[in-house]
Design an enzyme around this catalytic site. Structure first.
Site: not given
Ligand code: PGA
Length: 246
Positions: A9, A11, A95, A97, A208
């Site tokens: 992803n 983003k 998601h 967010e 993460s």
């Molecule tokens: P991250 O994001 O690996 O940076 O924690 C995961 C995600 O939001 O899909």
């Protein structure tokens, strides 16, 4: 059983040139993770460009969001048909967010899941608890509520045809990661919610994920792959994570 899925992803990161360069690097090295299905989720604006880079490659393309609506007067939205036409195979839905920053509620997420399947996209339903919910012991209730909202809308069979990503909100972009045992426990509960039809459903862990912590997560029997944010922006790191799934 489907191939393990490693989804990146991206983003809202990167210029068009950076998106093309990253896709190119992945295509060049995809042979190093045969046996794993790679999928990348660039910003919407770069989907067409990245789709061209992926032609002839086994790497799948996905969108980070999809409108729950069909064509019409929905300023700023992108429909599932448009994503399909641009070359997408997958789309994320719900998601965290989107849920926390853009007010997506369970009902809208369920409608997006439905719209994606109607256009022959595989929805990746993201679920997960906040830190506060975790501290209150509500993790499993939150997961069940988020999953059941989609189940009630599309039915269990359609839900099982999607992918589910367990992403604890407190682990996203924080460097904090659920322990493999904690993640496995939630994945078992998700598997139970899906019932017998969910045996082959891909359940991803996200939050993460890095090359340094992926091996122990992926060793858990009900973790079928990963949804990777920050670490998917570096081709080497993303490929290393995928190799740990083989
Ligand atoms: P991250 O994001 O690996 O940076 O924690 C995961 C995600 O939001 O899909």
């Amino acid at each position: 059983m489907a191939k393990p899925l490693i989804a990146g992803n991206w983003k809202m990161h990167g210029t068009a040139a950076e998106a093309v360069a990253l896709a190119r690097q992945l295509v060049k090295n995809e042979h190093s993770c045969a046996g794993v299905q790679l999928a990348i989720f660039p910003p919407t604006l770069h989907l067409g460009l990245v789709a061209s880079e992926l032609s002839g490659s086994a790497i799948a393309l996905g969108a980070q969001n999809v409108s729950e609506h069909g064509p019409g007067a929905f300023t700023g939205e992108v429909s599932a048909d448009m994503l399909k036409e641009t070359g997408c195979d997958y789309t994320l839905v719900g998601h965290s967010e989107r849920r926390t920053l853009f007010g997506e509620v369970d009902g809208a997420v369920a409608d997006k899941f439905k719209a994606a399947q109607r256009s022959d996209l595989v929805p990746i339903l993201c679920v997960g608890e906040t830190l506060q919910q975790r501290q209150q012991g509500l993790t499993l209730d939150v997961i069940a509520k988020q999953i059941n909202a989609v189940k009630d809308k599309v039915g269990i069979e359609n839900l099982c045809r999607g992918v589910i990503a367990y992403e604890p909100v407190w682990a996203i972009g924080t460097g904090e990661v659920a322990s493999p045992e904690e993640a496995q426990l939630v994945h078992i509960v998700i598997r139970e919610l899906l019932g017998p039809g969910g045996i082959g459903t891909s359940l991803l862990y996200g939050g993460s994920v890095k090359a340094s912590n992926a091996a122990e997560l992926f060793a858990e029997p009900d973790i079928d792959g990963g949804l990777v944010g920050g670490a998917s922006l570096e081709a080497d790191e993303f490929l290393k994570i995928a190799q740990l799934m083989t």
